[in-house]
Write an enzyme that holds these catalytic residues in place. Structure first.
Site, mmCIF file in Angstrom:
data_model
loop_
_atom_site.group_PDB
_atom_site.id
_atom_site.type_symbol
_atom_site.label_atom_id
_atom_site.label_comp_id
_atom_site.label_asym_id
_atom_site.label_seq_id
_atom_site.Cartn_x
_atom_site.Cartn_y
_atom_site.Cartn_z
ATOM 1 N N ASN A 9 0.881 -1.161 0.000
ATOM 2 C CA ASN A 9 0.000 0.000 0.000
ATOM 3 C C ASN A 9 0.921 1.214 0.000
ATOM 4 O O ASN A 9 1.480 1.581 1.031
ATOM 5 C CB ASN A 9 -0.888 -0.044 1.259
ATOM 6 C CG ASN A 9 -1.841 1.130 1.329
ATOM 7 O OD1 ASN A 9 -1.824 2.017 0.465
ATOM 8 N ND2 ASN A 9 -2.671 1.144 2.349
ATOM 9 N N LYS A 16 3.378 0.772 3.078
ATOM 10 C CA LYS A 16 2.986 -0.267 4.028
ATOM 11 C C LYS A 16 3.085 -1.609 3.311
ATOM 12 O O LYS A 16 2.751 -1.694 2.118
ATOM 13 C CB LYS A 16 1.548 -0.053 4.503
ATOM 14 C CG LYS A 16 1.369 1.171 5.373
ATOM 15 C CD LYS A 16 -0.049 1.198 5.927
ATOM 16 C CE LYS A 16 -0.370 2.569 6.495
ATOM 17 N NZ LYS A 16 -1.787 2.869 6.539
ATOM 18 N N ARG A 94 -2.812 -2.096 -3.226
ATOM 19 C CA ARG A 94 -3.994 -1.262 -3.043
ATOM 20 C C ARG A 94 -3.898 -0.129 -4.074
ATOM 21 O O ARG A 94 -2.904 0.603 -4.124
ATOM 22 C CB ARG A 94 -3.983 -0.672 -1.647
ATOM 23 C CG ARG A 94 -5.159 0.217 -1.429
ATOM 24 C CD ARG A 94 -5.162 0.773 -0.044
ATOM 25 N NE ARG A 94 -6.481 1.308 0.239
ATOM 26 C CZ ARG A 94 -6.892 1.628 1.447
ATOM 27 N NH1 ARG A 94 -6.093 1.459 2.463
ATOM 28 N NH2 ARG A 94 -8.086 2.116 1.631
ATOM 29 N N HIS A 182 -12.835 3.332 0.054
ATOM 30 C CA HIS A 182 -12.770 2.381 1.184
ATOM 31 C C HIS A 182 -13.402 1.033 0.831
ATOM 32 O O HIS A 182 -13.844 0.286 1.704
ATOM 33 C CB HIS A 182 -13.479 2.945 2.444
ATOM 34 C CG HIS A 182 -12.698 4.031 3.131
ATOM 35 N ND1 HIS A 182 -13.284 5.132 3.688
ATOM 36 C CD2 HIS A 182 -11.370 4.169 3.349
ATOM 37 C CE1 HIS A 182 -12.359 5.924 4.217
ATOM 38 N NE2 HIS A 182 -11.189 5.355 4.022
ATOM 39 N N ARG A 242 -9.777 16.214 6.534
ATOM 40 C CA ARG A 242 -10.620 16.573 5.375
ATOM 41 C C ARG A 242 -11.981 17.058 5.853
ATOM 42 O O ARG A 242 -12.512 16.554 6.840
ATOM 43 C CB ARG A 242 -10.792 15.357 4.466
ATOM 44 C CG ARG A 242 -9.536 14.998 3.707
ATOM 45 C CD ARG A 242 -9.705 13.686 2.959
ATOM 46 N NE ARG A 242 -8.867 12.638 3.516
ATOM 47 C CZ ARG A 242 -8.976 11.349 3.237
ATOM 48 N NH1 ARG A 242 -9.884 10.939 2.376
ATOM 49 N NH2 ARG A 242 -8.180 10.466 3.785
ATOM 50 N N ASP A 284 -6.170 13.817 15.409
ATOM 51 C CA ASP A 284 -6.197 12.489 16.003
ATOM 52 C C ASP A 284 -7.315 12.406 17.053
ATOM 53 O O ASP A 284 -7.313 13.161 18.027
ATOM 54 C CB ASP A 284 -4.820 12.241 16.660
ATOM 55 C CG ASP A 284 -4.699 10.847 17.209
ATOM 56 O OD1 ASP A 284 -4.343 9.950 16.440
ATOM 57 O OD2 ASP A 284 -4.987 10.654 18.407
ATOM 58 N N MET A 285 -8.245 11.497 16.842
ATOM 59 C CA MET A 285 -9.416 11.414 17.720
ATOM 60 C C MET A 285 -9.015 11.110 19.160
ATOM 61 O O MET A 285 -9.554 11.701 20.109
ATOM 62 C CB MET A 285 -10.384 10.357 17.179
ATOM 63 C CG MET A 285 -11.665 10.256 17.948
ATOM 64 S SD MET A 285 -12.637 11.790 17.947
ATOM 65 C CE MET A 285 -13.507 11.660 16.379
ATOM 66 N N GLY A 329 -9.867 2.689 12.828
ATOM 67 C CA GLY A 329 -9.273 3.143 14.097
ATOM 68 C C GLY A 329 -10.262 3.740 15.084
ATOM 69 O O GLY A 329 -10.285 3.348 16.255
ATOM 70 N N ILE A 330 -11.077 4.692 14.636
ATOM 71 C CA ILE A 330 -12.036 5.333 15.544
ATOM 72 C C ILE A 330 -13.216 4.388 15.789
ATOM 73 O O ILE A 330 -13.640 4.189 16.931
ATOM 74 C CB ILE A 330 -12.526 6.671 14.954
ATOM 75 C CG1 ILE A 330 -11.351 7.638 14.775
ATOM 76 C CG2 ILE A 330 -13.612 7.291 15.827
ATOM 77 C CD1 ILE A 330 -11.689 8.917 14.005
ATOM 78 N N GLY A 331 -13.739 3.801 14.729
ATOM 79 C CA GLY A 331 -14.901 2.922 14.857
ATOM 80 C C GLY A 331 -14.632 1.729 15.757
ATOM 81 O O GLY A 331 -15.503 1.285 16.505
ATOM 82 N N GLU A 332 -13.390 1.212 15.715
ATOM 83 C CA GLU A 332 -13.071 0.019 16.510
ATOM 84 C C GLU A 332 -12.724 0.351 17.956
ATOM 85 O O GLU A 332 -12.826 -0.506 18.829
ATOM 86 C CB GLU A 332 -11.868 -0.716 15.876
ATOM 87 C CG GLU A 332 -12.192 -1.344 14.544
ATOM 88 C CD GLU A 332 -10.937 -1.747 13.767
ATOM 89 O OE1 GLU A 332 -9.890 -2.021 14.386
ATOM 90 O OE2 GLU A 332 -11.014 -1.771 12.520
ATOM 91 N N GLU A 380 -8.066 -4.722 5.383
ATOM 92 C CA GLU A 380 -7.941 -4.445 3.942
ATOM 93 C C GLU A 380 -6.808 -5.249 3.311
ATOM 94 O O GLU A 380 -6.928 -5.733 2.193
ATOM 95 C CB GLU A 380 -7.714 -2.933 3.741
ATOM 96 C CG GLU A 380 -8.949 -2.122 4.081
ATOM 97 C CD GLU A 380 -8.659 -0.721 4.549
ATOM 98 O OE1 GLU A 380 -8.011 -0.575 5.618
ATOM 99 O OE2 GLU A 380 -9.059 0.231 3.887
#
Ligand code: ADP
Length: 394
Positions: A9, A16, A94, A182, A242, A284-285, A329-332, A380
């Protein structure tokens, strides 16, 4: 010697990678890592199959001013000499944009690269780097089969209406459409639904991929029906840096009245907005959650307000909602964000179980909730590994 596929990626300053041995069933990486800061001050990090960081003496040596073109052949050599030897049988990449034609992973050829080059103006921040990595691998390992896996492909099942902007027909015909992104993450989530939801997997599901980049996808029968990102990965939800959906009149105003150049507007919308712009502190959340600044809290609240509104709109595209999946990251990891979003959606029949939510449990809704709410870590790279193995087998 272990036969394995390499997953790459490539971004503008990072690369990555992950290495997956050939196997039936769920792909499992034996090595994954990242080279960050390419062309400035490269930093290598990698971990083994158990997630343990590799010791210093096992890491790949990095020349300080190395470019992607230097690093890719060095990475291929390093991987192949890793732990008693790995034989790479294929590389999967990717690729952010596959345009209208690419409905799934595709074997790389000169003709495909030519087609993908034409999509560079649609994703200038990512596509050139994705394609350059493919060309670098081809130059250093010409016989290694390569597979391109697109972030747009999953959404090609959408009806024409979900893809259209209300612009003159000629512009839609010229490809100014809502492509969505995504897709590799949504592909993975869709593949896991039967294991979690049984026969309800084919129902009305919205997946919320909330990471640095953030989007949602409404699915029926595990296929994309509508999504929040559009022509570019700028549309839809508020993100780390964004802005997400924006009145296009703001752009016209900034250019005409504030005399911002195209480059300045691009930077503003892609890099200076979102959580960073609203908080003035961080993209960063986790950092914002730890902050006591009111601006940090306002940024989080706006993120969740916008996410709930987008989710309600997407539910209209699938006629309601049976399950909501949080990922990335945030959702998990962010119980706060999930709670703030779901609290706004009680009227849709969503009721969170506070204990499950705090624990990042798989099911975080109550037994009485009309909508199942789940946390599913995305993968992914695993999707790319499987596609690469499938398309190059035999
Ligand atoms: P990318 O889009 O770069 O792959 P990720 O999916 O890794 O991003 O998500 C990064 C985001 O996840 C960051 O905003 C980070 O703060 C957030 N995140 C990770 N862990 C937590 C946590 N425990 N609590 C809140 N936010 C978190």
């Amino acid at each position: 010697m272990t036969d394995a596929v390499l997953v790459l990626n490539a971004g503008s300053s990072s690369l990555k990678f992950a290495v997956y041995p050939h196997a039936e069933g769920e792909p499992t990486a034996i090595l994954r890592g990242k080279i960050a800061g390419i062309a400035t001050c490269p930093v290598f990090s990698a971990s083994d199959a158990t997630g343990q960081p590799l010791p210093q003496d096992a890491r790949m040596p990095l020349p300080p001013d190395a470019t992607h073109a230097d690093l890719i052949p060095a990475l291929l050599d390093w991987i192949q000499s890793h732990r008693g030897g790995v034989t790479l049988t294929a590389a999967g990449h990717r690729v952010v944009h596959g345009g209208r034609r690419q409905t799934g992973p595709a074997r790389v050829s000169d003709a495909l690269l030519e087609e993908l080059d034409k999509l560079v103006p649609l994703a200038p921040l990512h596509q050139p780097h994705n394609l350059a990595a493919i060309r670098c691998v081809a130059a250093s390992a010409p016989d290694l089969p390569q597979i391109a896996c697109f972030d747009t492909s999953f959404h090609r099942t959408q009806d024409r209406l979900a893809q259209l902007f209300a612009l003159p027909r000629a512009l839609s015909d010229a490809g100014i459409l809502r492509y969505g992104f995504h897709g590799l993450s949504y592909d993975y989530i869709a593949s896991t639904l039967p294991a979690h939801l049984g026969t309800r997997a084919g129902g009305r599901v919205i997946a919320a991929h909330l990471g640095n980049g953030a989007s949602m996808c409404a699915m029926k029968n595990r296929q994309s029906v509508a999504t929040s990102m559009g022509f570019t990965a700028l549309d839809g939800l508020m993100m780390g840096q964004r802005c997400g959906a924006l009145d296009p009149g703001v752009v016209l105003y900034l250019m005409e009245e504030k005399h911002l150049s195209t480059a300045e507007v691009t930077h503003l919308l892609y890099s200076d907005s979102g959580l960073l712009g609203v908080s003035g502190l961080s993209n960063d959340m986790a950092t914002l959650e730890a902050s006591i600044a009111p601006e940090a809290r306002e940024a989080i609240e706006l993120f969740c307000f916008r996410a709930a509104a987008e989710l309600a709109g997407l539910a209209a595209a699938i006629g309601g909602l049976d399950a909501l999946i949080f990922t990335a990251g945030i959702g998990e990891n962010s119980a706060l964000v999930r709670r703030l979003i779901c609290d706004r959606l009680n009227w849709m029949g969503i009721t969170l179980d506070p204990n499950g939510n705090i624990r990042n449990a798989r099911f975080i809704s109550t037994a009485a909730s009309a909508v199942d709410v789940l946390v599913i870590p995305t993968d992914e790279e695993g999707v790319i590994a499987r596609a690469t193995q499938d398309l190059t087998r035999g």
